[in-house]
Design a protein around this motif. Structure first.
Motif, short mmCIF file in Angstrom:
data_model
loop_
_atom_site.label_atom_id
_atom_site.label_comp_id
_atom_site.label_asym_id
_atom_site.label_seq_id
_atom_site.Cartn_x
_atom_site.Cartn_y
_atom_site.Cartn_z
N UNK B 283 0.91 -1.49 0.03
CA UNK B 283 0.07 0.47 -0.15
C UNK B 283 0.78 1.27 -0.24
N UNK B 285 4.39 4.24 -0.95
CA UNK B 285 5.45 4.20 -1.63
C UNK B 285 6.78 3.69 -1.42
N UNK B 306 0.01 6.66 1.40
CA UNK B 306 0.14 5.31 1.00
C UNK B 306 -0.26 5.91 -0.69
N UNK B 307 -0.22 4.65 -1.41
CA UNK B 307 -0.35 4.69 -2.82
C UNK B 307 -2.63 4.40 -2.76
N UNK B 308 -2.44 3.50 -2.07
CA UNK B 308 -4.11 2.96 -1.77
C UNK B 308 -3.95 2.36 -0.36
#
Lengths: 384, 384
Positions: B283, B285, B306-308
């Motif tokens: 989730x 980077x 977080x990317x997601x």
């Protein structure tokens, strides 16, 4: 079949960087691996369950290696196909199949395959050797300039040359070859397709290779490609068609040209994890290496969408440096947001040797592109 | 210092799953690793450059191991601290430092440390043994109910018990301990902080542990925690303060309670990669393991955003099953979008043994939570 923490064994022919990144996934899933590579210093020596040193082109070596595993795959196409055929006939699962590999390994039969299956590709003619090609040029059967390609053994730009006049023939090996029409193209694109033995197929988004404006060299692989949606959809549809006709299992990287008038022409394919998919480790829900593993084990394929935009920069040895490698300024690029270097583990650098790659991810593709340029102008692969 | 593809050696004490996930990062950067673990079947046997079998509690074993490396770290706190102190005094870099480890290893001194530094924590009293504690309870110096904690050797819920009446003392070891006020809390939260020798500090977003409504067991680790921004900011600020006062190097996982009236109380810390940060592999980077590596090598820290959204589910051995492990229905959960199992590589399952974890990522945290529940009710860790 129970693959996880079990006695199941996956064999991998080739122990280079592609194998190494595949081992990250086999370790994550705790799947046992045996690796064969000719070099005692192969990156896969660490991370595999068992490492074997030996020639990938020798029938007995490949056959005896393959007899010890349940599923066999490869990270390089230059392997002994006859051994793979015998292993397959004796019940070892070989993915991609030797039949697919045979079709692809020879650029002449690969081009014929596209023509037969109505897959758009640049016009070409096949020749048994350069002597025959020269005769055709002398008789004006082939117009200059054109692209010469050796049908076998080409790799990373080797075995490809633009023929502009009779002098261009100098130094070419007198081997089987094709002469291909030069295509003025807007973009070089690639789509990775994955297919399982059960026939599940998924494509990754289209990536774009951005070239250096002067030197004719790929500088950045960019996902998603900055192209019209209609062109991207067409590229994915064509890649899917290529995959279906090959009936392959595992990853298939389909390299394509976007012509000036927005047609898509298939250039060539590689039946394995591919440089154009490295961005997926950081940017995609499922990395190409995990996807290859899922495919050859006939597990459900993962989501190929991206979490964020991704750009990849290759790390190649700088000209003028040979010997023990130093990654100069690597700590500087680590200070940038979303930057991940992958170091392949080759102790010695040489000019243009592929030593690693760097992925740059960001929500904003323009910002990723800016950072990628900074990364490229900062890190240097030199020697002590 | 040149860490990448060089002669530099990182030593890791402990070869379990935390070490194994750290090795994914050392392989990615091609940093040499030596690992010491008492078990010949430790997950880190594969993926390390050199594996040593030996006791982590034996002075000579740890000392002799440490003398061979440039930087030494650990994935488990139960190691011989005297050996670490001697190694540090002889110039080996030990991160986190033995001084920090000593403070943390004893829950009594850890609690005193919070009090001294004005870090909010539940009220407590220290006792030399359970006999002294019983006397205090008999004299009404301590009110029932309260939480008993052994000051040393506790792990994964061992060494902790709620004392409701005099019967609750049955079976407790007569060791040094603390009696802590029971806190009615809304949420159990955690923040991972990373600090480099140069003093760069970064916190990860706050995660939330969601408990099973009946069984008092963590079911999901959820990032970001579904709490008010003000509470999250306060939790990160307190975690940062804890880190600054410890002056530690590497990762520090700070476990906290959010009280009914939205105060944050520090529960305890772990000076290493932590279960509450596993979501970061997919989730964030920068994964917690890469971040720990960057920290102990004094490289710039990566982006902790977080990317997601990410949710983690632990995979523990099911009750009633012991022996060669089977991950039942793992292929079913692989068919769900954004699901990644991590299999630690322990061949034998036992009831409640930590065998792996599964991360679920999605742009939408509610959808991730839905899938996580499906994962949890589908996969079973049983034996053949």
């Amino acid at each position: 079949m129970n693959y996880f923490s079990s006695d199941f064994k996956l064999g991998i022919l080739g122990g280079g960087q592609l194998g190494k990144m595949l081992l990250t996934e086999t370790r994550k899933f705790d799947i046992q691996t045996y690796v064969l590579d000719p070099s005692d210093e192969a990156p896969c020596k660490i991370g595999s369950n068992k490492f074997f040193k030996g020639s990938l082109m020798d029938f007995d070596t490949v056959y005896n290696f393959g007899k010890q595993v349940d599923v066999l795959t490869f990270e390089i196409e230059l392997v002994n196909i006859e051994a793979l055929e015998k292993l397959e006939s004796e019940g070892i699962k070989v993915y991609p199949s030797p039949k697919t590999l045979r079709l692809i390994q020879n650029k002449g039969t690969q081009k014929d395959f596209y023509t037969t299956n109505n897959i758009p590709t640049a016009a070409y003619k096949r020749f048994e050797n350069v002597t025959a090609l020269k005769t055709a040029v002398a008789n004006n059967e082939i117009a200059l300039p054109f692209v010469w390609k050796s049908t076998e053994g080409g790799y990373d730009g080797n075995g490809v040359k633009v023929i502009r006049n009779s002098d261009s023939f100098n130094g070419l090996p007198d081997v089987q070859c094709i002469a291909e029409t030069m295509i003025p193209f807007k973009n070089e694109l690639a789509v990775i397709v994955t297919r399982t033995p059960s026939g599940e197929i998924k494509t990754y988004p289209v990536v774009e290779m951005e070239f250096h404006p002067e030197a004719n060299q790929v500088e950045y692989v960019i996902c998603p490609a900055r192209i019209d949606d209609a062109v991207a959809e067409n590229a994915r549809a064509i890649a899917l068609k290529v995959s279906e006709h090959f009936n392959h299992v595992g990853l298939l990287a389909v390299e394509m040209f976007q012509t000036e008038d927005d047609r898509i022409l298939v250039n060539e394919v590689a039946p394995r994890p591919h440089n154009s998919g490295h961005y997926s480790i950081e940017a995609s829900y499922t990395s190409q290496f995990e996807q290859h593993l899922r495919a050859i084990l006939d597990l459900p394929l993962g989501n190929t969408d991206s979490k964020v935009a991704g750009i990849m920069v290759n790390l190649v040895g700088e000209e003028g440096y040979s010997g023990n490698v130093i990654y100069e300024n690597i700590e500087k690029i680590l200070g940038q947001d979303g930057v991940t270097p992958h170091i392949y583990g080759k102790k010695e650098t040489r000019p243009f040797r592929k030593m690693g790659h760097v992925t740059i991810v960001n929500q904003d593709i323009a910002e990723a592109r800016r950072v990628a340029q900074e990364v490229k102008s900062t890190i240097r692969v030199i020697s002590q």
